[in-house]
Design a protein around this motif. Structure first.
Motif, PDB file in Angstrom:
ATOM      1  N   TYR A  68       0.830  -1.204   0.000  1.00  0.00           N
ATOM      2  CA  TYR A  68       0.000   0.000   0.000  1.00  0.00           C
ATOM      3  C   TYR A  68       0.866   1.257   0.000  1.00  0.00           C
ATOM      4  O   TYR A  68       0.569   2.221  -0.721  1.00  0.00           O
ATOM      5  N   VAL A  69       1.919   1.235   0.789  1.00  0.00           N
ATOM      6  CA  VAL A  69       2.835   2.387   0.810  1.00  0.00           C
ATOM      7  C   VAL A  69       3.429   2.610  -0.572  1.00  0.00           C
ATOM      8  O   VAL A  69       3.515   3.748  -1.049  1.00  0.00           O
ATOM      9  N   PHE A  70       3.831   1.525  -1.234  1.00  0.00           N
ATOM     10  CA  PHE A  70       4.395   1.630  -2.580  1.00  0.00           C
ATOM     11  C   PHE A  70       3.362   2.182  -3.558  1.00  0.00           C
ATOM     12  O   PHE A  70       3.669   3.027  -4.407  1.00  0.00           O
ATOM     13  N   TYR A  71       2.124   1.714  -3.443  1.00  0.00           N
ATOM     14  CA  TYR A  71       1.035   2.187  -4.305  1.00  0.00           C
ATOM     15  C   TYR A  71       0.819   3.693  -4.138  1.00  0.00           C
ATOM     16  O   TYR A  71       0.709   4.430  -5.125  1.00  0.00           O
ATOM     17  N   ARG A  72       0.762   4.136  -2.892  1.00  0.00           N
ATOM     18  CA  ARG A  72       0.562   5.560  -2.644  1.00  0.00           C
ATOM     19  C   ARG A  72       1.761   6.378  -3.109  1.00  0.00           C
ATOM     20  O   ARG A  72       1.618   7.502  -3.609  1.00  0.00           O
ATOM     21  N   TYR A  73       2.944   5.826  -2.945  1.00  0.00           N
ATOM     22  CA  TYR A  73       4.163   6.524  -3.354  1.00  0.00           C
ATOM     23  C   TYR A  73       4.212   6.701  -4.868  1.00  0.00           C
ATOM     24  O   TYR A  73       4.661   7.746  -5.358  1.00  0.00           O
TER      25      TYR A  73
END
Length: 230
Positions: free
Chosen positions: A64-69
């Protein structure tokens, strides 16, 4: 607290780095945090799948962090994954950490629960990773999103209290853990709303948590969680 430090923290608390995020996204993130907390009771407490749950939670939230980033390159800094204020936040939290450690050993000595073994060494190395994840979820997403909601404006004191209550309840039924995490989240929430740095919060959370188990709780997480898979 010096005037220079106060000004520094105030500047960081009002500095917005990322593009505006809708309340819908913020609410969904809060729901995700709550569901993760519920999952702790199901998978860690009831099914006793402690390590698999921790690994799964780290992987899912990392995606999720990667997606938002990928959608917003500034979101990491806005959450508190930053190094520019690492030293100032570390110095701010250090006295609290030292006082906590002294308290742990005093309580452990009185209870006769100090159980220091070499097992604490791998915990001091690995537990900060889970500590960073916990602080990202509880302080970064929960407190951070409650702070930045557009339609609902809450006072910082209410945000900090709600965050601390949630973090405490997640550690039910251990009264020692609930008490310790409540105090930790109160202080961490206060610091985070002034100067965001998830790295510092997670690192010290991991070290304090490991020491707490081997002094106050007389438990050996390394034996209970890791060695049974070896």
């Amino acid at each position: 607290m010096s005037n220079k430090l106060t000004k520094y923290l105030t500047d960081f608390s009002s500095f917005k780095l990322t593009r505006p995020i809708s309340d819908k996204v913020r609410l969904l993130e809060i729901i995700g945090v709550v569901l993760t907390g519920i999952g702790k009771f199901v998978f860690m407490d009831y099914l006793n799948w402690r390590l698999p749950f921790v690994v799964f939670a780290i992987i899912i939230w990392s995606f999720y962090v990667f997606y938002r980033y990928k959608k917003d390159r500034n979101v990491l800094k806005d959450w508190g994954f930053r190094r520019d204020n690492f030293k100032i936040v570390f110095r701010l939290i250090l006295p609290f950490s030292v006082l906590s450690i002294v308290s742990f050993f005093m309580i452990g000595y009185i209870q006769g629960t100090i159980n220091m073994t070499w097992h604490i060494i791998p915990l001091l190395i690995t537990y900060p990773i889970w500590g960073i994840v916990q602080q990202f979820l509880t302080i970064g997403l929960l407190a951070g999103n409650l702070k930045d909601l557009k339609r609902v404006k809450l006072k910082n004191s209410i945000i900090i209290l709600l965050t601390a209550v949630f973090f405490s309840l997640v550690h039910f039924p251990s009264l020692w853990l609930m008490s310790g995490t409540f105090i930790l989240a109160l202080f961490y929430g206060y610091v985070y709303l002034k100067a965001k740095n998830i790295y510092v919060l997670g690192l010290l959370h991991g070290w304090l948590g490991a020491l707490f188990y081997y002094t106050v709780l007389n438990q050996d997480p390394f034996l209970d969680i890791f060695l049974k898979y070896i």
